[in-house]
Design a protein around this motif. Structure first.
Motif, PDB file in Angstrom:
ATOM      1  N   GLY A  95      -2.703  71.937 -35.892  1.00  0.00           N
ATOM      2  CA  GLY A  95      -2.568  73.081 -36.787  1.00  0.00           C
ATOM      3  C   GLY A  95      -3.591  74.120 -36.361  1.00  0.00           C
ATOM      4  N   ARG A  96      -4.780  73.918 -36.864  1.00  0.00           N
ATOM      5  CA  ARG A  96      -5.881  74.821 -36.510  1.00  0.00           C
ATOM      6  C   ARG A  96      -6.169  74.779 -35.006  1.00  0.00           C
ATOM      7  NH1 ARG A  96     -11.784  73.540 -37.206  1.00  0.00           N
ATOM      8  NH2 ARG A  96     -12.888  75.534 -37.114  1.00  0.00           N
ATOM      9  N   GLY A  97      -5.892  73.653 -34.342  1.00  0.00           N
ATOM     10  CA  GLY A  97      -6.112  73.544 -32.894  1.00  0.00           C
ATOM     11  C   GLY A  97      -5.304  74.553 -32.093  1.00  0.00           C
ATOM     12  N   VAL A  98      -4.224  75.074 -32.697  1.00  0.00           N
ATOM     13  CA  VAL A  98      -3.453  76.156 -32.076  1.00  0.00           C
ATOM     14  C   VAL A  98      -3.708  77.468 -32.834  1.00  0.00           C
ATOM     15  CG1 VAL A  98      -1.118  77.064 -31.720  1.00  0.00           C
ATOM     16  CG2 VAL A  98      -1.644  74.682 -31.118  1.00  0.00           C
ATOM     17  N   SER A 125       2.835  81.387 -30.597  1.00  0.00           N
ATOM     18  CA  SER A 125       2.604  79.986 -30.221  1.00  0.00           C
ATOM     19  C   SER A 125       3.664  79.484 -29.237  1.00  0.00           C
ATOM     20  CB  SER A 125       2.553  79.093 -31.466  1.00  0.00           C
ATOM     21  OG  SER A 125       3.844  78.926 -32.024  1.00  0.00           O
ATOM     22  N   TRP A 126       4.908  79.977 -29.404  1.00  0.00           N
ATOM     23  CA  TRP A 126       5.963  79.599 -28.438  1.00  0.00           C
ATOM     24  C   TRP A 126       5.648  80.182 -27.058  1.00  0.00           C
ATOM     25  CZ3 TRP A 126       9.495  81.158 -32.931  1.00  0.00           C
ATOM     26  CH2 TRP A 126       9.937  80.028 -33.628  1.00  0.00           C
ATOM     27  N   LEU A 139      -9.000  82.633 -29.653  1.00  0.00           N
ATOM     28  CA  LEU A 139      -8.272  83.660 -28.906  1.00  0.00           C
ATOM     29  C   LEU A 139      -6.844  83.840 -29.431  1.00  0.00           C
ATOM     30  CD1 LEU A 139      -9.435  82.717 -25.265  1.00  0.00           C
ATOM     31  CD2 LEU A 139     -10.466  84.356 -26.854  1.00  0.00           C
ATOM     32  N   GLY A 140      -6.529  83.193 -30.547  1.00  0.00           N
ATOM     33  CA  GLY A 140      -5.202  83.355 -31.142  1.00  0.00           C
ATOM     34  C   GLY A 140      -4.257  82.224 -30.751  1.00  0.00           C
ATOM     35  N   PRO A 141      -3.075  82.185 -31.421  1.00  0.00           N
ATOM     36  CA  PRO A 141      -2.172  81.042 -31.250  1.00  0.00           C
ATOM     37  C   PRO A 141      -1.547  80.932 -29.854  1.00  0.00           C
ATOM     38  CG  PRO A 141      -1.306  82.632 -32.850  1.00  0.00           C
ATOM     39  CD  PRO A 141      -2.684  83.064 -32.527  1.00  0.00           C
ATOM     40  N   ARG A 142      -1.382  82.054 -29.162  1.00  0.00           N
ATOM     41  CA  ARG A 142      -0.815  81.936 -27.823  1.00  0.00           C
ATOM     42  C   ARG A 142      -1.789  81.163 -26.925  1.00  0.00           C
ATOM     43  NH1 ARG A 142       1.951  86.585 -24.078  1.00  0.00           N
ATOM     44  NH2 ARG A 142       2.213  87.518 -26.147  1.00  0.00           N
ATOM     45  N   ALA A 143      -3.050  81.531 -27.034  1.00  0.00           N
ATOM     46  CA  ALA A 143      -4.092  80.828 -26.272  1.00  0.00           C
ATOM     47  C   ALA A 143      -4.243  79.400 -26.780  1.00  0.00           C
ATOM     48  CB  ALA A 143      -5.420  81.580 -26.392  1.00  0.00           C
ATOM     49  N   GLY A 144      -4.110  79.214 -28.091  1.00  0.00           N
ATOM     50  CA  GLY A 144      -4.220  77.869 -28.655  1.00  0.00           C
ATOM     51  C   GLY A 144      -3.150  76.949 -28.091  1.00  0.00           C
ATOM     52  N   ALA A 145      -1.915  77.453 -28.044  1.00  0.00           N
ATOM     53  CA  ALA A 145      -0.822  76.654 -27.485  1.00  0.00           C
ATOM     54  C   ALA A 145      -1.058  76.398 -26.003  1.00  0.00           C
ATOM     55  CB  ALA A 145       0.510  77.358 -27.719  1.00  0.00           C
ATOM     56  N   ALA A 146      -1.521  77.428 -25.306  1.00  0.00           N
ATOM     57  CA  ALA A 146      -1.788  77.263 -23.872  1.00  0.00           C
ATOM     58  C   ALA A 146      -2.839  76.184 -23.645  1.00  0.00           C
ATOM     59  CB  ALA A 146      -2.238  78.590 -23.277  1.00  0.00           C
ATOM     60  N   SER A 147      -3.825  76.128 -24.525  1.00  0.00           N
ATOM     61  CA  SER A 147      -4.896  75.119 -24.347  1.00  0.00           C
ATOM     62  C   SER A 147      -4.335  73.702 -24.431  1.00  0.00           C
ATOM     63  CB  SER A 147      -6.023  75.332 -25.363  1.00  0.00           C
ATOM     64  OG  SER A 147      -5.633  74.920 -26.672  1.00  0.00           O
ATOM     65  N   ILE A 148      -3.301  73.520 -25.247  1.00  0.00           N
ATOM     66  CA  ILE A 148      -2.665  72.204 -25.373  1.00  0.00           C
ATOM     67  C   ILE A 148      -1.929  71.848 -24.074  1.00  0.00           C
ATOM     68  CG2 ILE A 148      -1.008  70.829 -26.709  1.00  0.00           C
ATOM     69  CD1 ILE A 148      -3.408  71.843 -28.382  1.00  0.00           C
ATOM     70  N   ARG A 149      -1.192  72.816 -23.580  1.00  0.00           N
ATOM     71  CA  ARG A 149      -0.442  72.570 -22.328  1.00  0.00           C
ATOM     72  C   ARG A 149      -1.396  72.321 -21.159  1.00  0.00           C
ATOM     73  NH1 ARG A 149       5.127  73.721 -22.678  1.00  0.00           N
ATOM     74  NH2 ARG A 149       5.079  72.765 -20.606  1.00  0.00           N
ATOM     75  N   ALA A 191      -6.665  70.415 -28.303  1.00  0.00           N
ATOM     76  CA  ALA A 191      -6.487  70.017 -26.894  1.00  0.00           C
ATOM     77  C   ALA A 191      -7.246  68.736 -26.543  1.00  0.00           C
ATOM     78  CB  ALA A 191      -6.935  71.162 -25.981  1.00  0.00           C
ATOM     79  N   GLY A 192      -8.406  68.571 -27.145  1.00  0.00           N
ATOM     80  CA  GLY A 192      -9.248  67.428 -26.791  1.00  0.00           C
ATOM     81  C   GLY A 192      -8.785  66.092 -27.360  1.00  0.00           C
ATOM     82  N   THR A 193      -7.870  66.102 -28.327  1.00  0.00           N
ATOM     83  CA  THR A 193      -7.411  64.824 -28.894  1.00  0.00           C
ATOM     84  C   THR A 193      -6.118  64.347 -28.235  1.00  0.00           C
ATOM     85  OG1 THR A 193      -6.126  65.869 -30.677  1.00  0.00           O
ATOM     86  CG2 THR A 193      -8.451  65.385 -31.143  1.00  0.00           C
ATOM     87  N   LEU A 194      -5.586  65.128 -27.301  1.00  0.00           N
ATOM     88  CA  LEU A 194      -4.303  64.770 -26.681  1.00  0.00           C
ATOM     89  C   LEU A 194      -4.429  63.533 -25.792  1.00  0.00           C
ATOM     90  CD1 LEU A 194      -1.329  65.322 -26.128  1.00  0.00           C
ATOM     91  CD2 LEU A 194      -2.013  67.036 -24.435  1.00  0.00           C
ATOM     92  N   ARG A 195      -5.485  63.517 -24.947  1.00  0.00           N
ATOM     93  CA  ARG A 195      -5.627  62.387 -24.037  1.00  0.00           C
ATOM     94  C   ARG A 195      -5.848  61.062 -24.795  1.00  0.00           C
ATOM     95  NH1 ARG A 195      -7.498  62.183 -18.413  1.00  0.00           N
ATOM     96  NH2 ARG A 195      -8.166  64.347 -18.682  1.00  0.00           N
TER      97      ARG A 195
END
Lengths: 440, 440
Positions: free
Chosen positions: B383-386, B190-191, B391-401, B363-367
């Motif tokens: 939590g689950r959003g990442v 996730s990092w 595609l796993g937590p790396r992709a989950g974190a990337a989706s947030i960024r 990712a969709g609740t950030l805006r």
């Protein structure tokens, strides 16, 4: 969750290792399918996401909380009880669920226990905005990690040498504002009149206008004088409610100077801090009840007082002061009895705590309290009923003892009052309906 | 009380020494005269019995709480809002009162403060069974006794070297049941994907199946690898919620091994214990919110979340995770904003805390969250959003960024997703209405 997913959150209680689980009973109002809501409720309390993405695993068998009983109380309601949440066009169902929660998820730690049973998983489960934790049962394997009360009811009776009657407390009043000298004189008078335990109000702290050291010194000395005069043991119950990192030092300072029991406001200080103090304590620890009503008063939301009573006993309180009978305290009679039972009933190796149901008490409320509880194992805790007595606290305390003597003798309060000016004065002062709005 | 008695519990705010008082705002439903009820309310909170029997004295001028404003919201109601108490044939009045409470009655001690503002005096005042503490204001003289957050928002930003955007948290999931090795691998991923802070779930404790020492060691090492790989600071937020007498030792053990921020469940552990830990802490302290909803959810009863947010800031939390927007969390938008404001607004010498409104984020609740708060000074905590991202937590974190980049670039999530498989996969997985009932 799919239907097969949520089946993983149901179990037959008989098939579970009872020693591995806490059993929790909740009232729940949910919209939509109550079985799905119950499954979500267990999932959220335990293994919210029970597998990693891309792994073939299932953490539920060991770590999942399980519904072991689901009773529908009423279905087809059009709204939640308290106007919280939206039923989203689905009917609301009120139900009672029993859950087996694996305590190995967090261990014998009070903060983690509270987080598990009344935390985010409990109060933010989908489509179930109205929740009340009604009861908790601990297996002996869990209780074995806790000390519980050091003295318990029997130990407290031994210290006071009182075996066949309730324990008579009094809250020294004025509760806020008196210097230690005047305050201790009131305590002294109340002991001479017959109180077993004179106590600080739960609001009284270690302040510059009434420092704990000086208070404990003067009340300790007054207690010894009263013991010498009456020939029976007395207790000064000092309130050491304070910042957590001061509790041990305040314990030592208070009892070195003459306090021989200590009051702690359980919820504001924290149950875990009480457990810490219990390890160190050399005198009985007594609980007061601020900050419990805000989560316990409503019938269908929050946490039942019985649960919090059990937790206070587990944390190590020898005495638990609680809201008692009567309209002032907003507890129905069954709820007060349930809390008293939670103090006294068997709880594995944990000793009983003495229940002290309080609220606007005076000589005239002793008999109804005794009759409603059906045992002498309780404490009676007037404030104004002793310290607002028109003839002073010695007479106020005497009026309480006279009321008990009347109960034992099987006579009416009025008959007994005819021989005792203390009791007749109490009847005249507090026996009016207007007292229901008075100062407890 | 007589009419002349209760006049002693009213005051003109302008005539009071503001530094000597806390100002408290309550919602109150009472039966009978609301002025009498308000006077009783102040009396019960402070000098319940303000003179000794037989003495000509009055403790109210120094020690009495005072009504400084009383606003009638509605009179003539036939019942209380929640079916508690009896109106005894008197009509019910809903009102809002503002009280000046002399803090010298108890001093700068959190347990005693809580006992005073939401204790017996507040919730057992005659004829006022429905009460909600809405707000609290502290004078600087009181605040001066508290440390408050050590790092605050600015200090946290310095540690992370992030100044112009929200702080991105993620709750490592599965939250319960994974061994430290698998758990730390998820944090590492996730990092690498772009989280600033990977955190333990609030339910995760120091258990035999995932000991804190081993977890901190592995996640500390993973954090350092992620920092080396990305060139930016990262944080591992370890949950040390545990018995109060373990907190200092767990702090030391966790940060020696590599944790560089610590999570404590504020209410279950106790605010006073947090204040104790703050004195010792070398890293940011972050709060989670179990056991607040039971006394805060209902509109007209209990304690407002804003009050508890202020108290968490006072106790020393650098970050306050709180229920956020959306139907799942049962907070209306104004309440979430009030809590965020309570973290950030001026508070004498006390630094701001970072508000982290959470609940079923992806990712969709950030805006919407950013737009509702109107500032970048917040944390975002999926939590689950990442960790449930397909595609796993790396992709989950990337989706947030990526979702944040879209906001900065002024483009829609969909337009941004067309270039980023992580974000388009998040949209497909979490962008459905069914997620409203999913696992946060």
């Amino acid at each position: 969750m799919t239907a097969s997913d949520w089946a993983g959150f149901f179990a037959d209680a008989a098939a579970l290792d009872r020693e591995a689980y806490l059993f929790l009973e909740y009232y729940l109002e949910c919209s939509g399918d109550p079985e799905l809501a119950a499954a979500h409720f267990c999932s959220e309390q335990s293994t919210a996401q029970w597998r990693r993405v891309g792994f073939d695993e299932d953490l539920r068998p060991q770590f999942g909380a399980r519904v072991v009983d689901l009773e529908i109380i009423e279905s087809g309601r059009r709204a939640f009880s308290y106007g919280v949440g939206s039923a989203q066009h689905a009917p609301v169902t009120a139900c009672r669920i029993r859950i087996a929660h694996p305590h190995g998820n967090f261990g014998p730690r009070l903060p983690n226990l509270l987080s598990a049973i009344c935390g985010e998983g409990t109060f933010f489960s989908p489509s179930a905005p109205i929740v009340k934790l009604l009861d908790i049962e601990f297996p002996d394997s869990y209780l074995a990690h806790f000390q519980g009360p050091q003295f318990g009811v029997a130990g407290l009776r031994d210290l006071l040498q009182v075996y066949d009657r309730p324990i008579f407390f009094g809250v020294i009043k004025p509760n806020i504002g008196l210097p230690p000298e005047a305050f201790s004189e009131l305590g002294h008078e109340s002991w001479l009149g017959g109180l077993d335990i004179a106590k600080d109000d739960e609001m009284l702290a270690d302040t510059d206008w009434c420092p704990l050291d000086r208070r404990a010194e003067l009340l300790g000395a007054a207690r010894q004088r009263a013991e010498a005069a009456t020939g029976v043991p007395k207790m000064y119950l000092a309130n050491i409610t304070d910042e957590v990192d001061q509790l041990i030092a305040l314990h030592d300072r208070a009892i070195e100077r003459g306090a021989n029991a200590l009051l702690i406001n359980a919820m504001p200080t924290g149950l875990s801090a009480v457990r810490m103090l219990r390890r160190h304590a050399r005198v009985p620890l007594m609980a007061h009840f601020p900050f419990i009503a805000p989560f316990a008063r409503l019938a269908h939301f929050g946490v039942h007082t019985r649960v919090f009573t059990k937790l206070q006993r587990l944390a190590g309180f020898d005495v638990i002061i609680m809201p008692g009978f009567g309209p002032r305290m907003h507890m129905d009679d069954d709820e007060v009895r349930a809390c008293a039972a939670a103090c006294l009933e068997p709880m594995g190796p944990i000793k009983p705590s003495l229940p002290v149901p309080g609220g606007s008490d005076w000589a005239g409320t002793l008999r109804p309290l005794y009759e409603k509880l059906g045992t002498v194992d309780f404490g009676f805790v007037p404030g104004r009923g002793v310290f607002g007595h028109p003839l002073g606290p010695r007479a106020g305390a005497a009026s309480i003892r006279q009321a008990w003597d009347a109960i034992v003798a099987g006579e009416t309060l009025e008959a007994c009052a005819a021989r005792h000016p203390e009791l007749s004065t109490a009847l005249a002062a507090f026996g009016q309906p207007s007292h229901a709005g008075g100062q407890g």
